[in-house]
Design an enzyme around this catalytic site. Sequence first.
Site, PDB file in Angstrom:
ATOM      1  NE  ARG A   1      45.329  15.517-100.239  1.00 17.05           N
ATOM      2  CZ  ARG A   1      45.924  15.751 -99.058  1.00 17.05           C
ATOM      3  NH1 ARG A   1      45.203  16.084 -98.008  1.00 17.05           N
ATOM      4  NH2 ARG A   1      47.231  15.644 -98.937  1.00 17.05           N
TER       5      ARG A   1
ATOM      6  NE  ARG B   1      42.342  18.314 -94.091  1.00 14.59           N
ATOM      7  CZ  ARG B   1      43.659  18.115 -94.169  1.00 14.59           C
ATOM      8  NH1 ARG B   1      44.127  16.993 -94.684  1.00 14.59           N
ATOM      9  NH2 ARG B   1      44.512  19.016 -93.743  1.00 14.59           N
TER      10      ARG B   1
ATOM     11  CE  LYS C   1      46.634  17.270 -91.234  1.00 11.00           C
ATOM     12  NZ  LYS C   1      47.607  16.536 -92.026  1.00 11.00           N
TER      13      LYS C   1
ATOM     14  CE  LYS D   1      44.167  13.316 -92.053  1.00 10.16           C
ATOM     15  NZ  LYS D   1      45.487  12.709 -92.311  1.00 10.16           N
TER      16      LYS D   1
ATOM     17  CB  CYS E   1      53.937   9.412 -98.334  1.00 10.07           C
ATOM     18  SG  CYS E   1      55.662   9.864 -98.072  1.00 10.07           S
TER      19      CYS E   1
ATOM     20  CB  CYS F   1      56.042  16.088 -99.933  1.00  4.39           C
ATOM     21  SG  CYS F   1      55.548  16.459 -98.248  1.00  4.39           S
TER      22      CYS F   1
ATOM     23  CB  CYS G   1      58.804  13.551 -93.082  1.00  7.86           C
ATOM     24  SG  CYS G   1      57.070  14.039 -92.997  1.00  7.86           S
TER      25      CYS G   1
ATOM     26  CB  CYS H   1      51.226  10.804 -95.668  1.00 10.93           C
ATOM     27  SG  CYS H   1      51.407  12.500 -95.074  1.00 10.93           S
TER      28      CYS H   1
HETATM   29 FE1  SRM Z   1      49.449  13.634 -95.189  1.00 10.77          FE
HETATM   30  C1  SRM Z   1      50.809  16.684 -94.736  1.00 10.77           C
HETATM   31  C2  SRM Z   1      50.214  13.703 -98.437  1.00 10.77           C
HETATM   32  C3  SRM Z   1      47.405  10.992 -95.695  1.00 10.77           C
HETATM   33  C4  SRM Z   1      49.509  12.979 -91.835  1.00 10.77           C
HETATM   34  N1  SRM Z   1      50.294  15.013 -96.394  1.00 10.77           N
HETATM   35  C5  SRM Z   1      50.768  16.220 -96.009  1.00 10.77           C
HETATM   36  C6  SRM Z   1      51.176  17.059 -97.227  1.00 10.77           C
HETATM   37  C7  SRM Z   1      50.020  17.897 -97.626  1.00 10.77           C
HETATM   38  C8  SRM Z   1      52.467  17.873 -97.063  1.00 10.77           C
HETATM   39  C9  SRM Z   1      52.372  19.297 -96.610  1.00 10.77           C
HETATM   40  O1  SRM Z   1      51.772  19.587 -95.550  1.00 10.77           O
HETATM   41  O2  SRM Z   1      52.951  20.141 -97.278  1.00 10.77           O
HETATM   42  C10 SRM Z   1      51.469  15.908 -98.232  1.00 10.77           C
HETATM   43  C11 SRM Z   1      51.322  16.246 -99.713  1.00 10.77           C
HETATM   44  C12 SRM Z   1      52.549  15.793-100.446  1.00 10.77           C
HETATM   45  C13 SRM Z   1      52.397  15.712-101.908  1.00 10.77           C
HETATM   46  O3  SRM Z   1      53.304  16.190-102.617  1.00 10.77           O
HETATM   47  O4  SRM Z   1      51.437  15.139-102.394  1.00 10.77           O
HETATM   48  C14 SRM Z   1      50.587  14.810 -97.688  1.00 10.77           C
HETATM   49  N2  SRM Z   1      48.822  12.642 -96.792  1.00 10.77           N
HETATM   50  C15 SRM Z   1      49.328  12.747 -98.047  1.00 10.77           C
HETATM   51  C16 SRM Z   1      48.798  11.652 -98.954  1.00 10.77           C
HETATM   52  C17 SRM Z   1      48.632  12.108-100.401  1.00 10.77           C
HETATM   53  C18 SRM Z   1      49.739  10.441 -98.858  1.00 10.77           C
HETATM   54  C19 SRM Z   1      49.507   9.312 -99.818  1.00 10.77           C
HETATM   55  O5  SRM Z   1      50.498   8.650-100.094  1.00 10.77           O
HETATM   56  O6  SRM Z   1      48.405   9.055-100.258  1.00 10.77           O
HETATM   57  C20 SRM Z   1      47.497  11.306 -98.210  1.00 10.77           C
HETATM   58  C21 SRM Z   1      46.351  12.176 -98.634  1.00 10.77           C
HETATM   59  C22 SRM Z   1      45.107  11.832 -97.892  1.00 10.77           C
HETATM   60  C23 SRM Z   1      43.865  12.495 -98.413  1.00 10.77           C
HETATM   61  O7  SRM Z   1      43.439  12.157 -99.508  1.00 10.77           O
HETATM   62  O8  SRM Z   1      43.311  13.331 -97.691  1.00 10.77           O
HETATM   63  C24 SRM Z   1      47.902  11.663 -96.787  1.00 10.77           C
HETATM   64  N3  SRM Z   1      48.538  12.274 -93.976  1.00 10.77           N
HETATM   65  C25 SRM Z   1      47.834  11.193 -94.394  1.00 10.77           C
HETATM   66  C26 SRM Z   1      47.648  10.276 -93.304  1.00 10.77           C
HETATM   67  C27 SRM Z   1      46.948   8.907 -93.384  1.00 10.77           C
HETATM   68  C28 SRM Z   1      45.463   8.990 -93.154  1.00 10.77           C
HETATM   69  O9  SRM Z   1      44.909  10.067 -92.959  1.00 10.77           O
HETATM   70  O10 SRM Z   1      44.847   7.928 -93.150  1.00 10.77           O
HETATM   71  C29 SRM Z   1      48.270  10.842 -92.196  1.00 10.77           C
HETATM   72  C30 SRM Z   1      48.421  10.180 -90.791  1.00 10.77           C
HETATM   73  C31 SRM Z   1      47.150  10.215 -90.015  1.00 10.77           C
HETATM   74  C32 SRM Z   1      47.041  11.498 -89.248  1.00 10.77           C
HETATM   75  O11 SRM Z   1      46.499  12.452 -89.774  1.00 10.77           O
HETATM   76  O12 SRM Z   1      47.551  11.549 -88.120  1.00 10.77           O
HETATM   77  C33 SRM Z   1      48.814  12.103 -92.634  1.00 10.77           C
HETATM   78  N4  SRM Z   1      50.007  14.677 -93.560  1.00 10.77           N
HETATM   79  C34 SRM Z   1      50.000  14.211 -92.276  1.00 10.77           C
HETATM   80  C35 SRM Z   1      50.601  15.206 -91.412  1.00 10.77           C
HETATM   81  C36 SRM Z   1      50.784  15.091 -89.889  1.00 10.77           C
HETATM   82  C37 SRM Z   1      49.654  15.722 -89.181  1.00 10.77           C
HETATM   83  C38 SRM Z   1      49.889  15.805 -87.695  1.00 10.77           C
HETATM   84  O13 SRM Z   1      49.052  15.338 -86.945  1.00 10.77           O
HETATM   85  O14 SRM Z   1      50.900  16.362 -87.270  1.00 10.77           O
HETATM   86  C39 SRM Z   1      50.983  16.269 -92.253  1.00 10.77           C
HETATM   87  C40 SRM Z   1      51.662  17.574 -91.850  1.00 10.77           C
HETATM   88  C41 SRM Z   1      50.711  18.670 -91.596  1.00 10.77           C
HETATM   89  O15 SRM Z   1      49.498  18.515 -91.657  1.00 10.77           O
HETATM   90  O16 SRM Z   1      51.211  19.745 -91.299  1.00 10.77           O
HETATM   91  C42 SRM Z   1      50.602  15.897 -93.595  1.00 10.77           C
HETATM   92 FE1  SF4 Z   2      55.276  14.476 -97.215  1.00 12.50          FE
HETATM   93 FE2  SF4 Z   2      55.944  13.416 -94.904  1.00 12.50          FE
HETATM   94 FE3  SF4 Z   2      53.468  13.079 -95.817  1.00 12.50          FE
HETATM   95 FE4  SF4 Z   2      55.470  11.840 -96.992  1.00 12.50          FE
HETATM   96  S1  SF4 Z   2      54.808  11.527 -94.867  1.00 12.50           S
HETATM   97  S2  SF4 Z   2      53.840  12.998 -98.038  1.00 12.50           S
HETATM   98  S3  SF4 Z   2      57.140  13.267 -96.809  1.00 12.50           S
HETATM   99  S4  SF4 Z   2      54.359  15.000 -95.240  1.00 12.50           S
END
Ligand code: SRM
Ligand code: SF4
Length: 555
Positions: free
Chosen positions: A75, A144, A209, A211, A431, A437, A476, A480
Amino acid sequence: MAVETKVESNVEVIKRSSNFLRGGLAQELALDTPDVSGESEQLLKFHGIYSQDNRDVRRERAQAGVALDYIFMTRVVIPGGRLSTEQWLALDGIATSVADGSLRLTTRQAVQFHGVLKGDLRQLAQSLDRQFLSSFGACGDVVRNVVTCPNLHLESGQGHLEGIALQLRESFRSTSEAHWEIFVNGEKAASREEIEERPFYGETYLPRKFKIAVSHPSDNCVDVFAQDVGLIPGDHPEAGAGFTLVVGGGLGRSYANADTFARLAEPLTFVTNEEVEEVIASVITTYRDLGDRTDRKRARMKYVVADLGLEAFRSEVEGRLGRRLRAPIPLPSSFDADDHLGWRPLPDGTWQVGIRVGAGRVRDDEHSTLRSALRHIAENFAVTFFITPQQDLIVSGLREDDRNAIEALLVQHHVRLDGELGNVERRALACPALPTCSQALTESERRLPELVSGLEGALAARQLGRRPLQLRMTGCPNGCARPAVAEIGVVGRTKSTYDLYLGGGIRGDRLASLYREKVSLDDIPDILGPLFDRWGAEGESDEAFGDFLTRVGVA
Ligand code: SRM
Ligand code: SF4
């Protein structure tokens, strides 16, 4: 009564013994193996890299007794989503040379490369470095990619805001040389002076993380209330220009832990432009010291704010800052969220065009050759690209004379223009989920088009096809694509079912509530049918679906 002693999580141990994010990464990358150890997997995240496997072939490989199909995701940090044409072309080149042929625009204005082999990770990092880009800090327990509304540069008198994402990225990035040494140029690093890590990170960095997003004064496309820290530009009657600083947002939840929840950020204070960095630094150290380092599912800052309460949190920040925080000013009443799509004139006489990118996936396929079209634009026009927090792309700085040529080019590549988009499609987010993922319970990005057309069909059948509707889907509950604040949030629950959330809104200031559990994707348009009927019959003509459901008490 026995006192429960909490033990720090394994990731804390890994961080502390990693010598500022080095660990055994260099040695493991040199090995001729397709994967890395569990410890390196954790450290790689700080370098913006996720170890994954192709889940489409997981089962058949297990049955055949062969190893998983290991792939990596990288990323790239892109503050404010801004890219020059040279940078875009370099990213486009990487998609072909070492990734799966696509660039994935993220909901935080970054770019992801999927399907990268371990042996190509260094080459990828070096290609980024040549364009002054990096994946370092895109993931991991650090601040981030800082998200900003791509409209900020349009606001007269707020021109300095354009650089805020860069400034914050610069101030809060890790200064460890580990990435440079391991991925970019080890020899050169050895001769460089060792730079100390930031004191607010130390050797165990943050609990999780962190944000930050900066909104436009009247446009919340960044979802500022979903952030650990959000900045909303405004003018204080005495202090002058600055930001309302909101804290404690976050959307992830875990089905396995009932103590986790989505939460909206609350206004903490108003900061002037000069104070913004200092106050955020105090918020970060508060979180660093008080965040949970024993349970990673509850380690986000929102739980510190929720557990302490806002006033106690404010006192903690003030203690570190050494002074009282100013009270926040009222939030803008006209907060909306632009989709940034279509043609818009810019103050300098040039134009921008916002192009819809379904689920952020830029590639050439049977539907359109979007990636080729964008490459052609980058090669032939002097423009700047902005990735939006809605996974779309803005091409900015086009001359009036270029408009026809750009439109013709997009048509030639079957890229549908603003006016041709369906009203659900234009705002829908999904997502990546399967097959990359590791956390995905269900499909998301790959099944978004069928859900969009199901909903657009259901609306059209009721003569509601022209009403905008905001749909967000995830595989899930990590959330995201930010479904927790959407009008319709569809969240993966079991292998083939989803939970349906309703009642968020375009302004991003309201959480959606659970409407139905464990429904099949195919059934969602029918489940929503009766609510669409009521919206059509009882809703005001300009009343958004989420606002209507909230008013009538359904959500
Ligand atoms: Fe996310 C984890 C994709 C924005 C909450 N996120 C992941 C992972 C890295 C999966 C993993 O841990 O193995 C995903 C990668 C999957 C893949 O194959 O690409 C992933 N997140 C994404 C992206 C690519 C979704 C998208 O459709 O664009 C976004 C990348 C953002 C970036 O460029 O940095 C993305 N993730 C978000 C957001 C939205 C935001 O930040 O505005 C959230 C919700 C806001 C928040 O943080 O509460 C989000 N991602 C999570 C979480 C839950 C964190 C938590 O508080 O528990 C995880 C799980 C984790 O971190 O363990 C996660
Ligand atoms: Fe993966 Fe869940 Fe984030 Fe979708 S919402 S990219 S399934 S961690």
